[in-house]
Design a protein around this motif. Structure first.
Motif, PDB file in Angstrom:
ATOM      1  N   HIS A  15      71.272  49.517  30.325  1.00  0.00           N
ATOM      2  CA  HIS A  15      71.031  48.491  31.348  1.00  0.00           C
ATOM      3  C   HIS A  15      69.897  47.551  30.907  1.00  0.00           C
ATOM      4  O   HIS A  15      69.982  46.336  31.085  1.00  0.00           O
ATOM      5  N   VAL A  66      68.968  48.753  39.630  1.00  0.00           N
ATOM      6  CA  VAL A  66      70.012  49.658  39.177  1.00  0.00           C
ATOM      7  C   VAL A  66      69.570  51.062  39.573  1.00  0.00           C
ATOM      8  O   VAL A  66      68.460  51.484  39.232  1.00  0.00           O
ATOM      9  N   HIS A  87      69.073  43.757  46.256  1.00  0.00           N
ATOM     10  CA  HIS A  87      70.455  44.008  45.858  1.00  0.00           C
ATOM     11  C   HIS A  87      70.531  45.261  44.986  1.00  0.00           C
ATOM     12  O   HIS A  87      69.559  45.629  44.319  1.00  0.00           O
ATOM     13  N   LEU A  89      72.891  47.759  42.231  1.00  0.00           N
ATOM     14  CA  LEU A  89      73.968  48.253  41.365  1.00  0.00           C
ATOM     15  C   LEU A  89      73.757  49.751  41.269  1.00  0.00           C
ATOM     16  O   LEU A  89      72.781  50.210  40.670  1.00  0.00           O
ATOM     17  N   VAL A 116      77.055  46.869  44.445  1.00  0.00           N
ATOM     18  CA  VAL A 116      78.171  47.055  43.531  1.00  0.00           C
ATOM     19  C   VAL A 116      78.044  48.447  42.928  1.00  0.00           C
ATOM     20  O   VAL A 116      76.938  48.889  42.613  1.00  0.00           O
ATOM     21  N   GLY A 118      78.697  50.988  39.862  1.00  0.00           N
ATOM     22  CA  GLY A 118      78.876  50.901  38.419  1.00  0.00           C
ATOM     23  C   GLY A 118      79.969  51.826  37.914  1.00  0.00           C
ATOM     24  O   GLY A 118      79.721  52.997  37.616  1.00  0.00           O
ATOM     25  N   GLN A 281      78.956  44.545  32.675  1.00  0.00           N
ATOM     26  CA  GLN A 281      78.840  45.051  34.036  1.00  0.00           C
ATOM     27  C   GLN A 281      77.638  44.444  34.754  1.00  0.00           C
ATOM     28  O   GLN A 281      77.729  44.054  35.922  1.00  0.00           O
ATOM     29  N   LEU A 282      76.514  44.328  34.048  1.00  0.00           N
ATOM     30  CA  LEU A 282      75.327  43.731  34.645  1.00  0.00           C
ATOM     31  C   LEU A 282      75.551  42.247  34.925  1.00  0.00           C
ATOM     32  O   LEU A 282      75.119  41.729  35.967  1.00  0.00           O
ATOM     33  N   ASP A 284      78.420  40.904  35.636  1.00  0.00           N
ATOM     34  CA  ASP A 284      79.314  40.898  36.787  1.00  0.00           C
ATOM     35  C   ASP A 284      78.527  41.121  38.080  1.00  0.00           C
ATOM     36  O   ASP A 284      78.777  40.476  39.103  1.00  0.00           O
ATOM     37  N   PHE A 285      77.553  42.039  38.040  1.00  0.00           N
ATOM     38  CA  PHE A 285      76.700  42.310  39.199  1.00  0.00           C
ATOM     39  C   PHE A 285      75.882  41.071  39.562  1.00  0.00           C
ATOM     40  O   PHE A 285      75.797  40.687  40.740  1.00  0.00           O
ATOM     41  N   PRO A 294      83.004  40.841  42.895  1.00  0.00           N
ATOM     42  CA  PRO A 294      82.805  41.763  41.777  1.00  0.00           C
ATOM     43  C   PRO A 294      84.125  42.299  41.237  1.00  0.00           C
ATOM     44  O   PRO A 294      85.137  42.323  41.950  1.00  0.00           O
TER      45      PRO A 294
END
Length: 337
Positions: A15, A66, A87, A89, A116, A118, A281-282, A284-285, A294
Motif C-alpha cells: 500500500h 487503509v 474515508h 479502504l 471500499v 480491498g 486498487q489504491l 481505484d479507491f 469503485p
C-alpha cells in the motif's frame, strides 16, 4: 489525499509503495501496536508513526486510511474512522459477521465517507486477462469453475491471531477462502444460491486448515473450491470451463486459453504484478473518494462474508445451505437458477 495505514503487516508496504507512485496521494501516517514495525513502513516516506489508531485518527493528519488488521477489528476501526470523517479502504474479509458489515456500511453512509473493501483479485493481471477473455465472447458461456489454492495453516507458520477464532473469525476459509469465493463468483458472473462445504482440522490447529466448497451460482454455473494446507508445491489456479474451450489463471505463470487442442498464453506473469495490483486498487479507491464507482461494490464484499459464514454452517451440519436469493422466503433453488 493524505493516507494513513492502520496495521503494518505483510501487505502494508505494498500500500505504501502504491501511494508513493500515485499523483495526489501522500502517505502521512502509519499505525501499529509496535512502533518499530510501523516505522519500517513509515520512515522511507517520512510518515508519522502511531501506536494507537484512535490518536492517529484524531490527529488531523489523514483524509483516508487503509485498515490492514486482524479481521474482527475491522468494524470498530471503520466506525472510528467514519466518526472522524475519514474515508476507508478495509482489507478483506470485510468483517467476521454480516451484522458487522451492515453496521460499517451504515456508519459510513451517515458520515458521508467512502468505504471500499480491498479484494485484490480484481486487480491482478492474470485475473484481469481472464475476465477480458471471457467478456470477448470467444469462449462462450462459463459452465464450471475449479479454484484450487494451497496455503500453510500450521500453527508455527502464522501469527497466533490467525488461530484465535474470536479475532480471525475462522481459519483457511475466511482468510484464503475469501479470495477464492470473491474471484469465483466474480468470474462466474452471478451471486451464489447454494453452498456445501467440508473442513479438516490438521496440525492440532483450533481452526480449519483445509476444506472444499461446492457452490451453485444464480446463473447455474457450478463452482468447486479446494483449499489445501502444506502442499509439496504451491498451487493457486483457477480453471474455467466454457462452451468453446477452457482458460486458466495462475499468478505464478499467467493466463492460458485452450480451444480445440490449441493453447495460447494471453498474460505472462511478472514479479511486479502484485505491486501493480495494490497500486491499481489504491488508485481505484482514490477515484471512489472523488466520486467514481469503485471496481468492487459493497454488496459483492458482503456476499463473500455471507458465503464464508454459510460454508461454516454447512461444514458443521453436513448439509448444503441456501444463500442470497435462494434463502429468501418463497423462492426455491430452481426458481433462483
Amino acid at each position: 489525499m493524505r493516507l494513513g495505514i492502520i496495521g503494518a503487516g505483510a501487505v502494508a508496504v505494498l500500500h505504501a509503495e502504491g501511494a508513493a507512485v500515485l499523483d495526489g496521494i501522500e502517505l502521512t501516517a502509519v499505525c501499529d501496536l509496535r512502533a518499530d514495525v510501523g516505522a519500517r513502513v513509515a520512515e522511507p516516506w517520512g510518515a508519522a508513526v502511531f501506536t494507537d489508531y484512535r490518536q492517529m485518527l484524531a490527529a488531523g493528519v489523514v483524509d483516508a486510511v487503509v485498515i490492514n488488521t486482524p479481521h474482527s477489528l475491522h468494524k470498530e476501526m471503520v466506525l472510528a474512522a467514519a466518526a472522524h470523517g475519514i474515508h476507508v479502504l478495509v482489507e478483506k474479509p470485510m468483517a467476521t459477521t454480516l451484522a458487522d458489515c451492515v453496521a460499517m456500511e451504515e456508519a459510513c453512509v451517515r458520515a458521508n465517507v467512502v468505504m471500499v473493501v480491498g479484494l485484490i483479485q480484481h486487480f491482478m493481471g492474470e485475473k484481469i486477462a481472464l475476465s477480458a477473455e471471457l467478456c470477448s465472447g470467444r469462449l462462450g458461456k462459463v459452465l464450471m469453475i475449479h479454484d484450487y489454492r494451497s496455503t500453510d495453516y500450521r500453527p508455527a507458520a502464522r501469527p497466533a491471531w490467525f488461530f484465535d477464532r474470536a479475532i480471525s473469525g475462522g481459519g483457511a476459509f475466511i482468510n484464503i477462502g475469501a479470495h477464492c469465493l470473491d474471484r469465483s463468483i466474480w468470474i462466474g458472473g452471478a451471486p451464489a444460491v447454494r453452498i456445501a462445504a467440508s473442513t479438516l482440522n490438521r496440525f492440532g490447529a483450533p481452526v480449519e486448515t483445509d476444506g472444499t466448497m461446492e457452490i451453485v451460482l444464480e446463473n447455474g454455473v457450478q463452482v468447486r473450491i479446494s483449499i489445501v494446507s502444506d502442499t509439496p508445491h504451491h498451487v493457486d489456479e483457477m480453471l474455467v470451463v466454457c462452451e468453446n474451450g477452457t482458460i486458466t489463471a495462475d499468478p505464478r505463470s499467467g493466463t492460458f486459453v485452450e480451444i480445440d487442442g490449441t493453447c495460447t498464453q494471453i498474460h505472462e506473469s511478472s514479479e511486479q504484478d502484485i505491486q501493480h495490483a495494490f497500486t491499481a486498487q489504491l488508485k481505484d479507491f482514490a477515484a471512489a473518494v472523488d466520486g467514481a464507482v469503485p471496481s468492487v461494490d459493497g454488496e459483492h464484499a458482503k456476499h463473500v462474508v455471507e458465503l464464508v459464514m454459510a460454508a461454516y454452517v454447512s461444514a458443521q451440519s453436513g448439509v448444503p445451505v441456501d444463500v442470497g436469493i435462494a434463502a429468501r422466503p418463497g423462492v426455491s433453488l430452481q426458481d433462483a437458477q
